[in-house]
Design a protein around this motif. Structure first.
Motif, short mmCIF file in Angstrom:
data_model
loop_
_atom_site.label_atom_id
_atom_site.label_comp_id
_atom_site.label_asym_id
_atom_site.label_seq_id
_atom_site.Cartn_x
_atom_site.Cartn_y
_atom_site.Cartn_z
N GLN A 174 -3.81 -4.89 15.39
CA GLN A 174 -4.26 -4.21 14.18
C GLN A 174 -3.48 -2.92 13.93
O GLN A 174 -3.06 -2.64 12.82
CB GLN A 174 -5.75 -3.90 14.26
N ARG A 175 -3.29 -2.12 14.98
CA ARG A 175 -2.60 -0.84 14.80
C ARG A 175 -1.15 -1.05 14.37
O ARG A 175 -0.65 -0.37 13.47
CB ARG A 175 -2.65 -0.03 16.10
N GLY A 176 -0.47 -2.00 15.01
CA GLY A 176 0.91 -2.28 14.63
C GLY A 176 1.02 -2.81 13.21
O GLY A 176 1.93 -2.45 12.46
N ALA A 177 0.08 -3.68 12.82
CA ALA A 177 0.10 -4.22 11.47
C ALA A 177 -0.15 -3.14 10.43
O ALA A 177 0.46 -3.12 9.36
CB ALA A 177 -0.95 -5.33 11.34
N GLU A 178 -1.06 -2.22 10.72
CA GLU A 178 -1.33 -1.12 9.79
C GLU A 178 -0.10 -0.23 9.63
O GLU A 178 0.23 0.22 8.53
CB GLU A 178 -2.52 -0.30 10.28
N ALA A 179 0.58 0.03 10.73
CA ALA A 179 1.77 0.87 10.66
C ALA A 179 2.89 0.17 9.89
O ALA A 179 3.65 0.81 9.16
CB ALA A 179 2.25 1.21 12.07
N ALA A 180 3.00 -1.14 10.05
CA ALA A 180 4.07 -1.89 9.40
C ALA A 180 3.83 -2.14 7.93
O ALA A 180 4.76 -2.16 7.13
CB ALA A 180 4.27 -3.23 10.11
N GLN A 181 2.57 -2.32 7.55
CA GLN A 181 2.27 -2.76 6.20
C GLN A 181 1.59 -1.70 5.33
O GLN A 181 1.42 -1.89 4.14
CB GLN A 181 1.33 -3.98 6.25
N GLY A 182 1.19 -0.58 5.92
CA GLY A 182 0.32 0.33 5.20
C GLY A 182 -1.11 -0.14 5.37
O GLY A 182 -1.38 -1.13 6.03
N VAL A 183 -2.03 0.54 4.77
CA VAL A 183 -3.45 0.18 4.95
C VAL A 183 -4.11 -0.06 3.60
O VAL A 183 -5.29 0.18 3.43
CB VAL A 183 -4.21 1.27 5.73
N GLU A 216 1.03 -5.60 -4.51
CA GLU A 216 2.25 -5.43 -3.73
C GLU A 216 3.24 -4.49 -4.39
O GLU A 216 4.05 -3.85 -3.73
CB GLU A 216 2.90 -6.80 -3.50
N TRP A 217 3.18 -4.42 -5.71
CA TRP A 217 4.13 -3.57 -6.41
C TRP A 217 4.05 -2.12 -5.97
O TRP A 217 5.03 -1.39 -6.00
CB TRP A 217 3.92 -3.68 -7.93
N ARG A 218 2.86 -1.69 -5.55
CA ARG A 218 2.73 -0.30 -5.08
C ARG A 218 3.57 -0.08 -3.83
O ARG A 218 4.22 0.95 -3.67
CB ARG A 218 1.27 0.02 -4.80
N ARG A 219 3.55 -1.04 -2.94
CA ARG A 219 4.35 -0.92 -1.71
C ARG A 219 5.85 -0.96 -2.04
O ARG A 219 6.65 -0.23 -1.44
CB ARG A 219 3.99 -2.05 -0.75
N LEU A 220 6.23 -1.82 -2.98
CA LEU A 220 7.64 -1.92 -3.33
C LEU A 220 8.14 -0.63 -3.98
O LEU A 220 9.26 -0.17 -3.69
CB LEU A 220 7.87 -3.12 -4.26
N VAL A 221 7.33 -0.05 -4.83
CA VAL A 221 7.70 1.24 -5.43
C VAL A 221 7.82 2.30 -4.34
O VAL A 221 8.73 3.14 -4.35
CB VAL A 221 6.68 1.66 -6.50
N SER A 222 6.91 2.27 -3.38
CA SER A 222 6.95 3.21 -2.28
C SER A 222 8.25 3.09 -1.49
O SER A 222 8.89 4.09 -1.16
CB SER A 222 5.75 2.98 -1.36
N LYS A 258 1.31 5.29 4.86
CA LYS A 258 0.14 4.43 4.75
C LYS A 258 0.15 3.56 3.51
O LYS A 258 -0.72 2.71 3.34
CB LYS A 258 -1.14 5.27 4.79
N VAL A 259 1.12 3.77 2.64
CA VAL A 259 1.23 2.92 1.45
C VAL A 259 2.02 1.65 1.77
O VAL A 259 1.58 0.54 1.51
CB VAL A 259 1.89 3.68 0.29
N SER A 260 3.22 1.83 2.33
CA SER A 260 4.09 0.68 2.57
C SER A 260 4.51 0.52 4.02
O SER A 260 5.15 -0.46 4.38
CB SER A 260 5.35 0.80 1.71
N GLY A 261 4.18 1.49 4.87
CA GLY A 261 4.67 1.48 6.23
C GLY A 261 5.94 2.29 6.39
O GLY A 261 6.40 2.53 7.51
#
Length: 262
Positions: free
Chosen positions: A242-251, A23-29, A77-80
């Motif tokens: 799935q598409r909305g979740a990928e956009a919101a959370q990254g992949v 998760e830290w990668r998304r938070l840094v993003s 695509k990292v954090s949304g």
């Protein structure tokens, strides 16, 4: 044997990167993305104060839209690429983003905004208050609240719409969101500043130690975001696809198969 060893060495780091526990990668993003957004959004006002004849209002309000477009493309695509507590809450209300991850995202966004405002004040040598948002002279806080709510309604509607299964996430989303931010700033900024983002205003207010009418820039965007979620339900039904979740959370959750070791 050498080829198999080389393949494992290449794939394993990628699998580690895509481990959902990272998760830290998304938070840094989110921190870095919000830093650059506020660097441009608050920097427009501060630079125009330092160099009055070089930065026009048009440039100051269009630049954040272009920056958001770039940020979505390089880290979406990292954090949304939320960059905005109102967007994070909207994705969660929509069912596309886990509630347990909301506090971390918001803290990262606020920290990125504060770092950007501190950097600007240190380098430009102008008070960060010149990079914040306030109701225009002659207009009430409630006027500014209504403007922020309506502008954020449009912003979050565009974000949720381009993050749905009916649209293409990526370039289309980046263009749509970036263009909307520029357009909203061009016509809405004279009254409220067209913040549409509690973090964007928080950074300069914290560094400048002036939270005058800050409630406008929290309540307005959050109200607009909630209404946008309701509108998305009316137009497209429930979220959580799935598409909305990928956009919101990254992949980053995607599992990468590891080669069998022999």
């Amino acid at each position: 044997m050498f080829e198999r060893w080389f393949e494992i060495e290449v794939v394993e780091p990628l699998a580690d990167f895509q481990n959902p526990r990272q998760e830290w990668r998304r938070l840094v993003s989110e921190l870095v993305g919000t830093f650059f957004l506020v660097l441009v959004a608050a920097g427009g006002g501060m630079m125009s104060q330092a160099f009055p004849e070089t930065i026009s209002r048009t440039a100051a309000v269009v630049a954040p839209g272009l920056m958001v477009l770039a940020i979505i493309l390089f880290m979406g695509k990292v954090s949304g690429a939320h960059l905005n507590p109102a967007v994070t809450l909207a994705f969660s209300l929509r069912g596309d983003f886990p509630w347990r991850r909301v506090p971390g995202y918001i803290v990262a966004q606020l920290a990125g905004a504060a770092l950007a405002a501190w950097f600007l004040q240190s380098v430009v040598h102008v008070s960060a208050t010149f990079g914040s948002n306030y109701p225009a002279e002659g207009y009430s806080s409630f006027d500014a609240f209504l403007m922020e709510a309506v502008l954020t309604l449009g912003l979050v509607s565009v974000i949720l719409g381009t993050a749905s299964g009916a649209q293409n996430v990526g370039v289309i989303g980046a263009l749509g969101v970036g263009a909307y931010i520029a357009l909203a700033g061009l016509w809405g900024s004279p009254i409220s500043g067209a913040s549409m983002n509690p973090a964007r205003t928080f950074g300069p207010d914290l560094v400048g130690l002036d939270f005058t009418d800050y409630w406008v820039y929290v309540a307005g965007p959050l109200t607009g975001a909630v209404i946008a979620v309701g509108l998305a339900f009316v137009l497209r039904g429930y979220g959580g696809g799935q598409r909305g979740a990928e956009a919101a959370q990254g992949v980053l959750d995607t599992e990468v198969p590891r080669p069998e070791q022999s």
